[in-house]
Design an enzyme around this catalytic site. Sequence first.
Site, mmCIF file in Angstrom:
data_model
loop_
_atom_site.group_PDB
_atom_site.id
_atom_site.type_symbol
_atom_site.label_atom_id
_atom_site.label_comp_id
_atom_site.label_asym_id
_atom_site.label_seq_id
_atom_site.Cartn_x
_atom_site.Cartn_y
_atom_site.Cartn_z
ATOM 1 N N ASP A 47 71.634 -3.813 32.950
ATOM 2 C CA ASP A 47 71.871 -4.400 31.628
ATOM 3 C C ASP A 47 71.599 -5.898 31.745
ATOM 4 O OD1 ASP A 47 72.878 -4.949 28.974
ATOM 5 O OD2 ASP A 47 74.073 -3.130 29.106
ATOM 6 N N HIS A 85 68.098 -6.211 31.131
ATOM 7 C CA HIS A 85 67.767 -6.243 29.704
ATOM 8 C C HIS A 85 67.508 -7.677 29.266
ATOM 9 C CE1 HIS A 85 69.825 -2.135 28.662
ATOM 10 N NE2 HIS A 85 68.862 -2.034 29.548
#
Length: 517
Positions: A293, A327
């Site tokens: 993430d 991300h």
Amino acid sequence: MKFHLLSVSSVSACFELDNTAPYYAPESFDVTVDGKTALTGVKTNVFSLFDLRPGTVYQVAVGSDRVRVETKAESVCFNVRDFGAQGTGVHDDTAAIQGAINACPPNGRVTVPAGTYFTRAIVLKSDLTFELQAGAVLSFDTCEEHYPILPGEVPDAHGDVAQISALQVSSWEGNPSPCRQSLVSAFHARNLTIVGRGVIDGNAQQSTWWNDVKTRKIGRPKLVFLNHCENVTFHGILGRNSPCWNFHPFFCKGVWFYDIAVEAPKDSPNTDGTDPESCDDVKYIGVRFSVGDDAIAIKSGKMYMGMKYKTPATNHLVRNCLMEYAHGAMVLGSEMSGGIKDLTVSQCLFSHTDRGMRIKTRRGRGKYAVIDGVEFSNIRMDNVMCPFVINMYYFCDPDGHEEIVWSKDPHPVDDTTPYLGSFLFRDIQCTDCEWAAGWFYGLTERPIGSVTLENVDFTIKPDAQPGRAAMMDYVPEVSKLGLYFNCVDKVRLKNVTISGQDGDEVTAINVGEVVRE
């Protein structure tokens, strides 16, 4: 090569070269200690020495430059093996490790020698050095039921959670919420050091922690959770395979990360590298992230926490870090209801992340949700899909896809409206972008204040594939887009070049002023 001391403990020291190269040194180098070679072929700007003796003076040299280092004295050193830990990877070493921590007097050290230590949750305390030596692995139990459920918030002495004296015990995505106890925790601790070349392994890839993450009613544990702590240093360790966020400082003052690494598979859910929440004085220097993430996500809670405590994230510094396979490399929000200010990011390398600099918020974050005075400089981005994203329509939370979040019609500016102020991005090189050079989209009723790009170069990959530049509803996937601005008061572009885009270099919609120099 000129260099300086960053941090010193009783058994370690961390240093940084004096140059402007992002993360990697211009050339490899050797390090000597008291005239003897200690490190060879070092390639990074930040480097470390471990296994030093407490209360000892060393002369550290790189080439002809020398730095005097004196390690800190300590009261005692406890070896967890003397408390019954076996380090076999099978025997439950929880009680032995926790017993050594509990028994250690102030200014003492608990050391974990090489071995694999099967353990459940452990809790650290004030005035402690916790050392994981090279080859030491804290291998955490994967049974969810073995981690107690902590309440999100407990009342004050009179049973009132509305009072400021109510205690936040655990947190999930910006709200006090019941969570499983984190693997390593510290509560209201001061002067704590976690150091060494060892590993904190959450083993989530061998567990059920990453299953059904959208339907869970109890929050997953963090790898390391610091609750209202002061003066905490992490140096050298590797954190990996966390059940969710890896390092979560919460309402802390003075948390410093030097030359550590954080790892998780690219497809592992919510495995942010670190999420400092409503913290003051946080530093990341020489840190390597490769996670599933966001790498660094600075936060300050959702509406309830922001309105109640009014505690912004302040005085954060990020330098000489490597963010890859994340991300977002450097992220602000989306839980930012207490505000974020005084952030400096420099001399970093972003590689193969979806987005580089990423700011995300939405209606409903509140009047204290202010981000201002942000500066990024001397950054290199390689194979980053979209280097810059500011998105005020981020579709998070249970109501994230409702009209209040995505509507482009102007809404009233009230106590629920966030504000994004001025942003400066300078001396940045972005190669092999795909989706867009940048995507900046403010609220119709409250545009982004100002965006300045100075000395920024973009090259877009010839075979770029389409994707969603910002996680917001009702916008198309894009590829080879230049700089896109919508609802920004002022845009200033100085010495900005873009090559390989389709269409115009700059698209400006509902922008008050565009200045190109």
